[in-house]
Write a protein that holds these residues in place. Structure first.
Motif, PDB file in Angstrom:
ATOM      1  N   UNK A  81      14.501  23.610 -17.723  1.00 17.88           N
ATOM      2  CA  UNK A  81      13.894  22.416 -16.195  1.00 17.88           C
ATOM      3  C   UNK A  81      14.463  20.513 -17.099  1.00 17.88           C
ATOM      4  N   UNK A  82      15.324  20.523 -16.243  1.00 13.70           N
ATOM      5  CA  UNK A  82      15.481  19.008 -16.740  1.00 13.70           C
ATOM      6  C   UNK A  82      14.639  18.419 -15.544  1.00 13.70           C
ATOM      7  N   UNK A  83      13.718  16.897 -16.469  1.00 12.16           N
ATOM      8  CA  UNK A  83      12.702  16.297 -15.380  1.00 12.16           C
ATOM      9  C   UNK A  83      13.135  14.708 -15.497  1.00 12.16           C
ATOM     10  N   UNK A  84      14.002  14.230 -14.347  1.00  8.98           N
ATOM     11  CA  UNK A  84      14.838  12.597 -15.028  1.00  8.98           C
ATOM     12  C   UNK A  84      13.830  11.001 -13.784  1.00  8.98           C
ATOM     13  N   UNK A  85      13.537  10.299 -14.744  1.00  2.76           N
ATOM     14  CA  UNK A  85      12.626   9.322 -14.206  1.00  2.76           C
ATOM     15  C   UNK A  85      14.047   7.902 -13.571  1.00  2.76           C
ATOM     16  N   UNK A  86      14.036   7.764 -12.575  1.00  2.79           N
ATOM     17  CA  UNK A  86      14.600   6.337 -12.869  1.00  2.79           C
ATOM     18  C   UNK A  86      16.375   6.710 -13.541  1.00  2.79           C
ATOM     19  N   UNK A  87      16.640   5.751 -14.407  1.00  2.62           N
ATOM     20  CA  UNK A  87      17.721   6.116 -15.567  1.00  2.62           C
ATOM     21  C   UNK A  87      17.833   7.693 -15.910  1.00  2.62           C
ATOM     22  N   UNK A  88      16.704   7.921 -16.193  1.00  2.00           N
ATOM     23  CA  UNK A  88      16.707   9.593 -16.493  1.00  2.00           C
ATOM     24  C   UNK A  88      17.529  10.192 -15.750  1.00  2.00           C
ATOM     25  N   UNK A  89      17.692  10.061 -14.120  1.00  4.25           N
ATOM     26  CA  UNK A  89      18.503  10.825 -13.852  1.00  4.25           C
ATOM     27  C   UNK A  89      19.821  10.910 -13.382  1.00  4.25           C
ATOM     28  N   UNK A  90      20.579   9.501 -14.359  1.00  3.86           N
ATOM     29  CA  UNK A  90      21.596   9.748 -14.326  1.00  3.86           C
ATOM     30  C   UNK A  90      22.143  10.111 -15.360  1.00  3.86           C
TER      31      UNK A  90
ATOM     32  N   UNK B  71       6.106   7.238 -10.476  1.00  8.06           N
ATOM     33  CA  UNK B  71       5.444   8.563  -9.850  1.00  8.06           C
ATOM     34  C   UNK B  71       4.169   9.203 -10.300  1.00  8.06           C
ATOM     35  N   UNK B  72       5.044   9.452 -11.782  1.00 10.08           N
ATOM     36  CA  UNK B  72       4.742  10.332 -12.430  1.00 10.08           C
ATOM     37  C   UNK B  72       2.919   9.976 -12.731  1.00 10.08           C
TER      38      UNK B  72
ATOM     39  N   UNK C 170      11.014   2.293 -19.950  1.00 11.81           N
ATOM     40  CA  UNK C 170       9.644   2.830 -20.023  1.00 11.81           C
ATOM     41  C   UNK C 170       9.716   3.469 -21.290  1.00 11.81           C
ATOM     42  N   UNK C 171       8.978   4.706 -22.058  1.00 11.12           N
ATOM     43  CA  UNK C 171       9.448   5.510 -22.790  1.00 11.12           C
ATOM     44  C   UNK C 171       9.048   6.838 -22.990  1.00 11.12           C
ATOM     45  N   UNK C 172       8.741   7.491 -23.384  1.00 12.10           N
ATOM     46  CA  UNK C 172       8.248   9.071 -23.414  1.00 12.10           C
ATOM     47  C   UNK C 172       7.021   9.497 -23.048  1.00 12.10           C
ATOM     48  N   UNK C 173       6.365   7.969 -23.217  1.00 11.94           N
ATOM     49  CA  UNK C 173       4.551   7.944 -22.553  1.00 11.94           C
ATOM     50  C   UNK C 173       4.471   7.550 -21.232  1.00 11.94           C
ATOM     51  N   UNK C 174       5.815   7.465 -20.699  1.00 13.20           N
ATOM     52  CA  UNK C 174       5.125   7.660 -19.168  1.00 13.20           C
ATOM     53  C   UNK C 174       5.283   9.160 -18.636  1.00 13.20           C
ATOM     54  N   UNK C 175       5.693   9.811 -18.894  1.00 10.43           N
ATOM     55  CA  UNK C 175       4.444  11.229 -19.391  1.00 10.43           C
ATOM     56  C   UNK C 175       3.650  11.798 -18.933  1.00 10.43           C
TER      57      UNK C 175
END
Length: 230
Positions: free
Chosen positions: A64-73, A209-210, A16-21
């Motif tokens: 506030x940090x919002x992490x998706x998938x690997x971003x949660x790590x 999900x986002x 993914x990249x930053x555009x997923x948000x």
């Protein structure tokens, strides 16, 4: 006295990249939030943490940090900085100390994700079928094409990353479980959310999900941001 809104920092996952948000960012901006969407190099855990730490420094205040998938790590590690007031996990890894993606994934039945990997030049991408079948399976064909087009190839070195700091033990945390996720087993998501004592919301959504349920993801982020402002 008016409270200062925290900056919302988004940390994307692998392939993914930053555009997923892109669906959630305008909704936050319209509500007066500053937003940073990190572009992870997805080369090593350390490099991705550094990218998020730079974003935190740029924000120059509470975040506030919002992490998706690997971003949660990544946010689990980077979230130990004092500026970080809350963590939001979106179908994301929330590791315990010394865990890796591989060891964490062994806590639930495997998904079919790995059968859609394509290696090229030392990096791994997802095939078009992978995007359709397991990654963005409830998005329109047009949206799936976009997800496929902007995906960032991943270095296998990210899977060697070992969790050392565990921010969810100190920071208030929220978790969005994607019940139709075919990339990370929803059972694993529920386990991680429970273990982190995160306030949990379950959405009938694919892995991204986002993009599938942006308004519901927004509600969770706003709740975290409101608590961070108080």
């Amino acid at each position: 006295m008016e409270t200062t809104k925290p900056t919302i920092i988004f940390v994307h996952g692998l392939w993914a990249d930053g555009s997923s948000w892109s669906k959630v960012i305008p909704l936050l901006v319209a509500r007066g939030y500053k937003v940073i969407s990190v572009q992870n190099p997805t080369t090593t855990l350390e490099n991705d943490i550094a990218a998020t730490q730079r974003a935190i420094a740029v924000a120059g205040g509470d975040v506030v940090l919002v992490g998706h998938s690997w971003g949660g790590f990544v946010i689990t590690e980077a979230g130990d900085l004092p500026q970080v007031k809350a963590l939001v996990y979106v179908a994301a890894y929330a590791p315990e100390k010394d865990e890796t993606v591989v060891s964490l994934s062994e806590k639930a039945a495997p998904t079919q994700l790995a059968s859609y990997f394509k290696a090229e030049g030392g990096f791994v991408s997802l095939t078009r079928e992978g995007i359709t079948n397991v990654f963005a399976n409830d998005l329109s064909a047009q949206e799936q094409e976009l997800v496929f087009a902007v995906q960032q190839p991943t270095s296998p070195d990210v899977f060697k990353g070992v969790a050392s700091k565990v921010a969810w033990k100190q920071k208030p945390s929220w978790y969005i479980v994607a019940s139709e996720d075919k990339t990370i087993n929803p059972d694993l998501e529920r386990l991680m959310a429970q273990r982190a004592k995160a306030k949990t919301t379950t959405l009938k959504s694919c892995h991204v999900a986002m993009l599938s349920k942006p308004n519901q993801v927004l509600e969770v982020i706003l709740e975290a941001a409101n608590q961070a402002s108080n």
